[in-house]
Every structure is written in C-alpha cells, then in structure tokens.
Enzyme design. Sequence first.
Site, mmCIF file in Angstrom:
data_model
loop_
_atom_site.group_PDB
_atom_site.id
_atom_site.type_symbol
_atom_site.label_atom_id
_atom_site.label_comp_id
_atom_site.label_asym_id
_atom_site.label_seq_id
_atom_site.Cartn_x
_atom_site.Cartn_y
_atom_site.Cartn_z
ATOM 1 N N GLN A 198 4.700 3.577 1.547
ATOM 2 C CA GLN A 198 4.010 2.289 1.547
ATOM 3 C C GLN A 198 4.967 1.291 2.198
ATOM 4 O O GLN A 198 5.894 0.798 1.554
ATOM 5 C CB GLN A 198 3.647 1.896 0.117
ATOM 6 C CG GLN A 198 2.786 2.947 -0.587
ATOM 7 C CD GLN A 198 1.375 3.057 -0.021
ATOM 8 O OE1 GLN A 198 0.610 2.097 -0.049
ATOM 9 N NE2 GLN A 198 1.028 4.231 0.510
ATOM 10 N N ALA A 239 -4.791 -3.552 -5.513
ATOM 11 C CA ALA A 239 -4.290 -2.377 -4.794
ATOM 12 C C ALA A 239 -3.786 -2.746 -3.396
ATOM 13 O O ALA A 239 -3.914 -3.888 -2.952
ATOM 14 C CB ALA A 239 -5.381 -1.320 -4.702
ATOM 15 N N HIS A 240 -3.251 -1.762 -2.713
ATOM 16 C CA HIS A 240 -2.645 -2.010 -1.405
ATOM 17 C C HIS A 240 -3.655 -2.498 -0.371
ATOM 18 O O HIS A 240 -4.776 -2.048 -0.324
ATOM 19 C CB HIS A 240 -1.878 -0.797 -0.886
ATOM 20 C CG HIS A 240 -2.601 0.501 -0.873
ATOM 21 N ND1 HIS A 240 -1.954 1.678 -0.582
ATOM 22 C CD2 HIS A 240 -3.876 0.836 -1.134
ATOM 23 C CE1 HIS A 240 -2.814 2.666 -0.645
ATOM 24 N NE2 HIS A 240 -3.981 2.189 -0.977
ATOM 25 N N ASN A 241 -3.180 -3.444 0.427
ATOM 26 C CA ASN A 241 -3.952 -3.964 1.563
ATOM 27 C C ASN A 241 -5.177 -4.772 1.179
ATOM 28 O O ASN A 241 -6.022 -5.069 2.022
ATOM 29 C CB ASN A 241 -4.338 -2.824 2.514
ATOM 30 C CG ASN A 241 -3.098 -2.144 3.056
ATOM 31 O OD1 ASN A 241 -2.757 -1.037 2.676
ATOM 32 N ND2 ASN A 241 -2.373 -2.860 3.881
ATOM 33 N N SER A 259 -7.677 -2.056 0.296
ATOM 34 C CA SER A 259 -8.226 -2.523 1.576
ATOM 35 C C SER A 259 -9.476 -3.373 1.436
ATOM 36 O O SER A 259 -10.180 -3.600 2.425
ATOM 37 C CB SER A 259 -8.523 -1.344 2.514
ATOM 38 O OG SER A 259 -7.331 -0.636 2.766
#
Lengths: 349, 349, 349
Positions: A198, A239-241, A259
């Site tokens: 990541q 969460a990521h993005n 995302s």
Amino acid sequence: MTTSYLLSEIVARLGGQILGNAKVRITQIATLEAACSDQISFLTNSKYRGQLANTKAGAVILSGADADATDLPRIISDNPYAYFAKVSALLNPLPEVRPGIHPTATIGSGAQIDATACIAAMAVIGEMAKIGPQSMIGEGCCIGENVIIGSHARLYPRVVIYHDCVVGNNLIAHSGVVIGADGFGVALDQGCWIKIPQIGRVVIGDDVEIGANTTIDRGALSDTVIEDGVKLDNQIQVAHNVRIGAHTAIAGCVGIAGSTTIGRHCRIGGSAGILGHLHIADHVEIASFTLIGKSIREAGSYVGIFPFSKAEDWRKNSVHLRHMDELAGRIKKLEQQLKSLGTETLNSE
Amino acid sequence: MTTSYLLSEIVARLGGQILGNAKVRITQIATLEAACSDQISFLTNSKYRGQLANTKAGAVILSGADADATDLPRIISDNPYAYFAKVSALLNPLPEVRPGIHPTATIGSGAQIDATACIAAMAVIGEMAKIGPQSMIGEGCCIGENVIIGSHARLYPRVVIYHDCVVGNNLIAHSGVVIGADGFGVALDQGCWIKIPQIGRVVIGDDVEIGANTTIDRGALSDTVIEDGVKLDNQIQVAHNVRIGAHTAIAGCVGIAGSTTIGRHCRIGGSAGILGHLHIADHVEIASFTLIGKSIREAGSYVGIFPFSKAEDWRKNSVHLRHMDELAGRIKKLEQQLKSLGTETLNSE
Amino acid sequence: MTTSYLLSEIVARLGGQILGNAKVRITQIATLEAACSDQISFLTNSKYRGQLANTKAGAVILSGADADATDLPRIISDNPYAYFAKVSALLNPLPEVRPGIHPTATIGSGAQIDATACIAAMAVIGEMAKIGPQSMIGEGCCIGENVIIGSHARLYPRVVIYHDCVVGNNLIAHSGVVIGADGFGVALDQGCWIKIPQIGRVVIGDDVEIGANTTIDRGALSDTVIEDGVKLDNQIQVAHNVRIGAHTAIAGCVGIAGSTTIGRHCRIGGSAGILGHLHIADHVEIASFTLIGKSIREAGSYVGIFPFSKAEDWRKNSVHLRHMDELAGRIKKLEQQLKSLGTETLNSE
C-alpha cells in the site's frame, strides 16, 4: 477563574440581537431544564417552547420566531443552534497548548517541531516529520516518518499516524485513531493471499475532526483523501483510496469500502455501510444501518433499514422474505386467473 | 536510491513472458491512468482494455488473452493481479528491520529477544516472552508475559498482545490491534453478571495479517485459533473460541460471535456478522452487511442485505414488512376463493 | 504452585451439595470433552447429558435435576453455570497487583495514587487524578486530569480516560478502551460544521467491565452514565449522554446513539444499533444486527434481522422489497375484484 461574559459582550463578539437586560453575567451554557441563573440556555425548536416557562436560566438564545415566547433576557439569532455552539466555545475554551517537548518523548532525526507546539509524554515523532505551530501531540502518540501536520492540531493520547501522511490545519484526532495503516489489499495466488503493498498516503484537509478509534487506511497506489471540514465520529472505518468530500459528516461505526467517493455536504448515519468503487453525490443523506450497494447520483435521503418488531412477530413475518418471489408470482397468477375468469364470466366488464 | 528493475530482471525473478523491449527500466507501479514512462501498469480485466490506448506507462502486465491489445513492452502472466502484487513488493520493499532494543523500551525478566529483532521506542515486553528473528515490535506495543512471536513479524505502533498468546511467523499486525483480551464471558447470578475467567489463549498461525483496531479475544477454556494465511481487515471483532480456517479473508467491521468455526478459503464482506456456535463450510462467500444466523454446510455465496431506496419509497414499502404474514395469508385466501369460485362458475376449466 | 482445592473445600467456600467422593483434588476447570481426572467440569443444559458418559473429568457441577445422570463425584447447584464461573475464579485468580509506580511512568502534579495501587510502565497519570486502593493502571494507559478511579480497578495496557471522568470500584477495562473522548456534537453554520464543546463527563458505577477498543463519549452538557454492573463487550460505541442501566449486558460492535437511555437488566446482541434520544425499558432483549429506531416501553424480546439466503435466491426475492407497496396494493385490488366478482356471479354466497 471561570470564564464569564456579559450578554452584551457575547453579542459584541458573536453578533445577534439582545432583548432584555444586556448586563446578565453568564458563566456557562446548559439545557433549559438544568440551567441556573448565571447560565445561558437555548431553544432550537419551537416545539419545546413550553420548557421556557420553567427554566431557571439567566438568559436564552432563540430565533426571531420565538422571541416573544419568554421575558427572560435573550439573544435572537437566525441559527440558535450554531449560536449555542459558538457561545459554548467562548465559555469553554480548550486548555492552552503548553509549548515544549516532554522529556520522555522520542524525537526522530530531522524532525521539525514548531517552537509553539507541544509534544506530550511518551510521544514518538518519526524522522523528518513536521509539526506545525500551536499543535499538540498527545501522550503516547506515534507520528511516522515524513508525516506533515499543520497548525493548531489536537491529537489526543495514543493517536497513530503512519509514515508520509499529510494533515492540514486544525485537525482534532481522538484517542485510538489510526491514520495511514495499510489498506486491505490482497491478491489470490494459487489459493493463498499475497499482500499488495500500500504505497499511497492519507491526505487530510483543514478543520477535520476524527473520533476515537476511527481508522483511515492509506491508499494502495494513489492517496486516500479527506477533504476540508469533514467530521468523523468514533469507530469509523475508511478503506484505501476513499475520498470524502468537504463538509461531510459521518456518524459512528460506519464502514466505507475501498475506492468509493463520497460527495460534499453529505450526512451518513451510524453503522451505515458503503460498498467499494461507488460514487455518492453531494448533499446525500444516508440513514443509519443502511447499506449502500450502488452509486447514488442524485441528492436526497436514502434508507435501507429492516424494521424491528417483537420477536414472535418477526418470526412470523420474516419467514416470508425467503419466498418473496413465489408470493409475487402467486399474485401475478391470481391477477391472470381473475382476468380470464372475469372475461369469461363478465363479458360486459 | 529508489529501487528499479529492468523488465528482464523482473521476469527473471517472478516468471512470466516479455513481449517487446525487455530493457525498459521500471521504478514504480501505477494505474493505467496515472503511470509514467518509468512505471509499469497492469490490466486485470479485459473490460478496461480501452484504457491501454491512452496510458503513458513504460510497460504493462496483462494476460495472454490481452497480449495483443497494446504494443507497449509487456509481461504476460496467467494471473496479472497476483503478478502486479509481486512486482509491487519487489519495487516497494519494507524498510529493513534495524536490530536492537530502543533505550526507552522496557524488557521483562527472562524475555528472549532474538539479536536480529527490533524493539522500538516505548515498547514493553513481558516476562519470559520470546520474540523471533527479524521481528519488529513497533513503538508503544505491549507484549504480555510468556507470549511467543515467531520470525519476521511486523507489529506497528501500539499493538497489544496479552499474556500467553502464541503467534507464528510473518505476522503483520497494524496499530491498535488487541490480541488476547478477555472474551465476553458472564454468568447470571441472581440478576447480576459474574465474570467467567478467560483461561484460553489466542493461537495464530503463519502469514496472518490483522488490520488496525481489530480485536481477537482469548478463549474461555480452550483457545481461539487463527489458522495460516488468514487476512483480517480493520475493526473486526473475533470473539472467544472462534476458529478461522486457513486462507480466509475478512473485510472490515465484521463481528464473529463466540465458538463459531469458519472454514478455509472463505471470503466475508464488510460489516457482516456471524452468530455464535455456528459452523461455516470451506469456500463460503458471505456478502457485506449480512448476518449469518445458522450454520452453512455448503460452499457457495450467501447474502442477506436489505436493499436501500429513496426515503419516501422506503417508508411506503417497509411498513408492509411488519405485516408479511397477513399479506401471505390474504394471498392464500384469494387463491382458495378463486379456486372455489372457478370451480363453481367454470366447471369446464 | 498451581492452585488446587478438594471438592469439600470448594463447597465450603461456594455452597452447593457434594455427591460422591468429597476428597477429589481439583486443579482446573474444563469442558466435559476436554477435562482430565484432576479437573472439574459442568453440565448446564440437560440436553448434553449424553456427554457425561464419556467425560474423563474428576468431578462435575450439575443441577439437582441431573444429579443422577452420572456416578462421578459431583456438586449439585441451583445454577450450575454461575457455580462454574465461581469455581473458575477460585482456580484462576488474577495475578496480584504489585504496588508501586514504574520508573518509566509519568505522574502529574497533585495526583493521589494509593500506596497499594500499581502504575505500570509508560503509563501517564494526569494532574490531580486519584487512583484507588489495589487498582492497576496498565502499561501505556493515559489517565486525564482530575479523573477519579475507585478501588480494585484493572486497566489493561493502553486504556485512555479523558479528564474529569469518574469511575467506581472494580472496573475492568481492556486494551484500547477510550473513555471520555468528545461526543459527536456539531452544528451547521452556513454549510460548514462548527464544533460544540463537550463539557459533560463520563460517570461509571461499580463492577463494570469494558471490552477492548470500546469507546464511551463524554456528555455534551450533562454526563454520560454507565450504571453498576454493566458489562460491555469489545468495539462498542456509546455516544454522548447515553445512560446504560444497571446490570445490562451488551455484546460486541453495538452502536448506541446520543442521549438514549437503556434500562436495567437488558441484553443487547452483537452489532445491534440504537438510534438517539430513545428510551429502552428494563429487561428488554434486542437481537444481534437489529436496529432499534423507536423507544421500547415494554420488556420483551425484539428482533429486526433480514434473513440471509443463497445469493441467487436473495437476488430473486429481494427485488420485490422495493415494490412491497405495489404488491400490497395489488392484493387489495384482487380482494376487491374478487368480492365484486363473487357478488355478481354468486349472489347466493
């Protein structure tokens, strides 16, 4: 030693109009029920006008529409709730940041800590990190390498910010917050999961507040972004993005999958969820306990709550939910039968 | 100082087949949209072939089926997504573990810390604990008495592992993880709850990753077990005596109640829940936001999501859910009436 | 060195009646399946009587109704489960609190720490805080200014209690607990959120246990209150001004919104949610995964779980939930049509 203000001093600072005695001295803010004569209270909903009759408050904040509902000294404001917030901030200032680095703190080489910042006991500041003016890094916080934190931040004890993340001014982060841990990125390789590094960051704008034990993951390739003025309650998982638009407020225990982009000025209720790779428009309201499973293109209010009932009623009713398609089919068949029956028996109809 | 590899060097290490110029030098991995000429990108879904036309990537990873979709230098792989993960790991190695014990760390008597392990600032290692080779115990972590941690562990700041727990090799545990706190065991005694001592441990296999603020409780009498290769996202709650089978992946905010056994190679979506004392078979997929209330004996995909809608539609529709049994009864009655009516009026039917 | 007791010694301390050999020496408690000859087991549900035949336990705890189901030495108790809890506590006493302040701890000026209390490594005690007799403040805990903690508290590593909060006797707080962070109070002011200072406290009674990473916010104006004997599991979010009645037990991942009052002796299942400003009566049971959206005035059991099914069945069935009102309308229309049809064709009916 307690802060106190005359009504006239409050209005001089915050605006609004006084009706009645402007010389009342106010030391604290309280509900209509609990307020004493040196306290100011507020009415934000005309529905509760009745409580004005019995309040012992020394003064009241209310809207023009309610101005005549009491004889108490009062401040008239277009937005009594926001006015209450501002009066409370005036009466309850945060403790001053005491500049300096506690002797038990550990400071990495090359870290730049503003002379007006405070690094509390047991905190760890990583190499090359920058801490801005008037910022307070609480007890036991861990700030990773190369992290940049703007001015006037308040990090309560035990916040962790991983390496390379960037935070604007006026951040409030409560205890247990984790910013920049790895997103949940894995790829299946012959039945086993292998980790996807990541390598993005978390980038946070100005005036953001983050509640206790909330987690915001770093991006997989590009960054996770929290825009200006976002307010996050406790135990939220970002969460990521993910990108959260400016001035969006999210209640506790919400989970936002990877995302997804959330618009500006949204409000999301507690324990809601939003699946990954979705777009939520600006000015969307999502009810508590609602899962959003596809993008929302239009402002408005959205709900997906399964209603509760007594256990015995739930048992009787819920069993049919596994047969909805059959029930709908039976209705359709009834309609067809009735139609053909009607046609056959009632040609005149 | 940045790591870089020629395409030919990547393939020499990771396998796959090169088409086009093998001498392209790659310094990083990026999406098709964001990649620059010294970066490699990847296509994992033929649906996005169109993006290949505009990418500025220096090279691309893709499947044999997409091999002709671009003229760029490219690596052909049976599993482009796993290949991408491996290339990213190559280009983004974790920082080396710096062996040694930080002077601010506190080490209990009898603790055995491998000479190649790193104990960071403010960490506390309990008496008789063992930390394996190349393992990194991050800032402010607390490792309880008698805990055993294998090799190559990465514990980010502020992980807590309670006494007597056992962890295999290659654990990744993010900040705020709590392993081995007491399970929620209480017994009712004349209207009050009395605590049941939690005397089991948590036992974790190899190659497990645990996300930020996830909690895994110790067993009541026997152990809570996390098998090899399990991947847990953030803010998951694993109750006492749960067993999670090897290579199962669980997304954020999931709660798993006590004594439930989850099979191998399962995938559980975010904010799902699993009640206690259940058995979930291998290769089960559970959707986000789904409550599993009874055992699942058969591999497959299971869902229990209540669909969201606009608030006004939800209000109109959801009210009927409290009357499902009545609605079903009315359908049945209609069928009976129609049948008797049809019989009486249409003998020929 | 292991604690051990004769059956006769156990009964002398805890009551109950022995059948069979009272001189059996017991060193530990275990399940019927796992127990060895120096261990005691228990039968709490007659349904599992069959397991008595094969157990290798040295003795068993059971109810009078099951007294004849085995020849093993046994203790008869009205409440075998509570008895089991008490025997386990006898056999598994908590490690003694070692009085004293670890040299790495930081103690604020004016703090009063009882001579029998333990302040562990890296802990931070705020100015004017009071720590009662026999209380243990674990590694890395942060106790804010003016906090009062009663006697016999056990705070596991990394608990945070913000300033001014008050805790009774016998608190157990697991790692990552955050007590007294700001509630989520914001007011909208011209499209932006402004913070409402949170000037209430958290007040916690006696005999409360709080699970890992649970958060309890301080009150906005008045206090958040947790009454005596409340048991909270992990990752629960308790918002500002909530009151939880005595002897209520709440399972993991529950979210309780602001200003809600929960009665005494309630039981709330995992991942349930309760909206704000509600009243929940005493002796209410709420199922896991249920959202309570209005007050509950009557004791009883309440459920709002959407049942899961295989994905293909869910797809077919759930689509109709967005058309419930239409389906109900069609049933009503069918009833009307059938009635009019019946009237017209079957005057005799």
